[in-house]
Design an enzyme around this catalytic site. Structure first.
Site, mmCIF file in Angstrom:
data_model
loop_
_atom_site.group_PDB
_atom_site.id
_atom_site.type_symbol
_atom_site.label_atom_id
_atom_site.label_comp_id
_atom_site.label_asym_id
_atom_site.label_seq_id
_atom_site.Cartn_x
_atom_site.Cartn_y
_atom_site.Cartn_z
ATOM 1 C CD GLU A 26 -2.657 0.915 2.729
ATOM 2 O OE1 GLU A 26 -2.504 0.216 2.953
ATOM 3 O OE2 GLU A 26 -3.943 2.332 2.754
ATOM 4 C CG ASN A 71 -7.690 1.961 5.495
ATOM 5 O OD1 ASN A 71 -8.439 1.349 5.221
ATOM 6 N ND2 ASN A 71 -7.368 2.593 6.953
ATOM 7 C CG ASN A 171 -9.401 -1.707 2.349
ATOM 8 O OD1 ASN A 171 -8.610 -2.757 1.692
ATOM 9 N ND2 ASN A 171 -8.941 0.064 2.619
ATOM 10 C CD GLU A 172 -10.013 -2.760 5.987
ATOM 11 O OE1 GLU A 172 -10.281 -1.884 6.827
ATOM 12 O OE2 GLU A 172 -9.815 -3.248 6.601
ATOM 13 C CE1 TYR A 243 -3.086 -6.603 9.126
ATOM 14 C CE2 TYR A 243 -5.109 -5.869 9.174
ATOM 15 C CZ TYR A 243 -4.687 -5.676 8.335
ATOM 16 O OH TYR A 243 -3.728 -5.111 6.775
ATOM 17 C CD GLU A 291 -5.704 -5.104 4.493
ATOM 18 O OE1 GLU A 291 -5.367 -4.662 5.811
ATOM 19 O OE2 GLU A 291 -6.360 -4.164 3.510
ATOM 20 C CD GLN A 348 0.143 -2.418 3.627
ATOM 21 O OE1 GLN A 348 0.687 -1.876 3.410
ATOM 22 N NE2 GLN A 348 -0.986 -1.795 3.673
HETATM 23 O O1 AHR Z 1 -2.760 -3.003 6.444
HETATM 24 C C1 AHR Z 1 -3.147 -2.391 7.060
HETATM 25 C C2 AHR Z 1 -4.470 -1.181 7.301
HETATM 26 O O2 AHR Z 1 -5.891 -1.852 7.958
HETATM 27 C C3 AHR Z 1 -5.306 -1.441 6.286
HETATM 28 O O3 AHR Z 1 -4.675 0.249 4.894
HETATM 29 C C4 AHR Z 1 -6.316 -1.585 5.681
HETATM 30 O O4 AHR Z 1 -7.225 -1.973 4.711
HETATM 31 C C5 AHR Z 1 -6.111 -1.914 7.043
HETATM 32 O O5 AHR Z 1 -7.773 -1.314 8.113
#
Ligand code: AHR
Length: 500
Positions: A26, A71, A171-172, A243, A291, A348
């Site tokens: 990103e 994001n 995205n999200e 995450y 992700e 990432q």
């Molecule tokens: O990977 C970091 C961020 O985590 C990304 O930009 C977003 O999609 C997620 O919230």
């Protein structure tokens, strides 16, 4: 402690899609600038791509890379990142409070993915922009010639189309932190219309719709049902993101989180099938876990970073041995769901919550989580075997019935190998593993590789790799059983040779 698994060629989950071993770059922090791209670095090639970093990425055998966000994409004008460098505008990256020079854009990304032998997974902006800009980008990237945007690409020096097969519809979009987030209805509508234009421009592409940002979102479930109701006929996958954090330093609980990830996958797959039934559709929507990782170490440091810098050191988590175990459990969970999860991106790839770190004008090095990903990616391809584990379980603060051993096996029939991946969640004693291999004609143990360190907070740096795999001796084949000792708190890969 003992653990028992049975491996048999008649009991399989499904084939691994090679895109299960994807990652993500990103425009965030130092992922691009001083990460994969650093003109003037002693190891940069003529395009400014760092060879040392590319080498480490090839070691991971990353198959697909998602780009440019995350994001960031929800405020991105793709036109800013193409054409002569001197004409590219400096912009505010509002997602991450940074400056964006746009010196790296779509054509640079295409050239860089060629260098690392990976496919591209391109995200379009459905935040500040919409269906038209998304369709134009597909035309710019994939249309051969003789139209405005394809000829624009050619005028920028990219004669041949990039042929990008995989596209993310935003995205999200459910997250309030997202630039121009939307309700499920709003997103479903714009995603469906963007999808139509994009597929009319190139019918060969595959599309990923945004699922919930994570399973804890208040709208999780309803979001998927509403969005799929709009986009079902137009898309191929729905996304999942997760995450893990260990803020309370409760490792037994942290290592139990993969149970939650498994439940998340099964729930989303169930919702896809519910909508399939409702629509009486023949098509199955599969999952793109685009992700996944551990992310929390850098949270406090990030709050102190000065705003509006170019390439600030954001999200630079330094991973520990415990994090490598958590990442290993996540990889095993993805493999155990290979029938539905076709795409997955370790988020990432470089510097930003990443397996690879770089120093500006200096070295590139491997984090602890590099190794489970590398071993799964290089050796975990083929048919995933269904191998339930019989062993003791424990309860933690949030989870109950966590097995001390997490394991899966992959039959790589091209190489005549059966590869077992296993994480021991037992922090104190070794586990004696007995694997019934009567379903295969196993001739030898090729290797038993172990990643462990008595200090679960141990981490690597540019100067020292305290956490790296070592060979474990002592495994044996007895009649139709593999016997191996799994050290406490370890990631393991056991490769077996089988007769054809
Ligand atoms: O990977 C970091 C961020 O985590 C990304 O930009 C977003 O999609 C997620 O919230």
């Amino acid at each position: 402690m003992k653990a028992r698994i049975t491996l048999h060629r008649d009991f399989s989950i499904g084939e691994t899609d090679k895109r299960l071993y994807g990652s993500f770059i990103e425009h965030l922090g130092r992922a691009v600038y001083t990460g994969i791209y650093e003109a003037g670095h002693p190891q940069a090639d003529s395009a400014g791509f760092r060879d040392d970093v590319a080498q480490l990425i090839k070691e991971l055998d990353v198959t697909v890379v998602r780009y440019p966000g995350g994001n960031f994409v929800s405020g991105y004008n793709w036109e800013d990142g193409v054409g002569p460098l001197q004409n590219r505008p400096q912009r505010l990256n509002l997602s991450w409070n940074a400056k964006e020079s746009n010196h790296f854009g779509t054509n640079e990304f295409a050239a860089w993915t060629k260098k690392i032998n990976a496919e591209m997974m391109m995200a379009v902006n459905l935040g500040t922009r919409g269906a038209e800009a998304a369709g134009n980008l597909v035309e710019y990237c994939n249309f051969k010639s003789g139209s405005f945007y394809s000829d624009l690409r050619r005028s920028h020096g990219a004669e041949e189309p990039h042929g990008i097969k995989l596209w993310c519809l935003g995205n999200e979009m459910d997250g309030p932190w997202q630039i121009c987030s939307r309700t499920a209805y709003e997103y479903g509508r714009v995603a469906a219309e963007a999808a139509k234009i994009m597929k009319w421009t190139d019918p060969s592409i595959e599309l990923v719709a945004c699922g919930s940002s994570f399973a804890g979102m208040p709208t999780f479930g309803d979001w998927e049902i509403t969005v799929l109701d709009h986009v079902y006929d137009h898309v191929d996958y729905i996304s999942l993101h997760t995450y893990f954090a260990n803020r309370e330093n409760d490792i037994p609980n942290f290592l139990g989180r993969s149970l939650e990830m498994d439940k998340f996958i099964k729930t989303v797959a169930g919702i896809c099938d519910l909508v399939k039934l409702k629509k009486k559709s023949k098509k199955t929507i599969n999952l793109s876990f685009d992700e996944w990782n551990v992310w929390y170490h850098s949270n406090e440091a990030d709050k102190k970073i000065e705003k509006w810098q170019e390439a600030p050191p954001l999200l630079e988590d330094i991973y520990t041995m415990a994090d490598a175990l958590a990442a290993g459990c996540m990889l095993i969970t993805l493999l155990k769901n290979a029938d539905r999860v076709k795409i997955a991106c370790l988020a990432q790839l470089v510097n930003v919550i990443a397996p690879i770190m770089t120093e500006e004008n200096g070295r590139a090095w491997r984090q602890t989580i590099f190794y489970p990903f590398k071993q799964a990616s290089v050796y975990g391809r083929g048919t995933v075997l269904c191998c339930p584990v019989t062993t003791n379980t424990y309860d933690s603060k949030e989870f109950s019935g966590i097995p001390y051993l997490e394991a899966v096996a992959v039959h790589n029939y091209m190489k005549n190998e059966i590869v077992i991946f296993a994480v021991s969640r037992n922090l104190n004693e070794a586990i004696n593993l007995e694997a019934d291999i009567a379903g295969f004609n196993v001739t030898e143990i090729i290797e038993h590789s172990v990643l462990c360190n008595k200090d679960l907070n141990a981490s690597n740096s540019s100067l020292e790799e305290k956490v790296q795999p070592a060979v474990q001796q002592g495994g044996k084949l007895e009649k139709n059983t593999l016997i191996a000792s799994i050290p406490p708190a370890s990631w393991n890969m056991i490769r077996l040779k089988s007769a054809a």
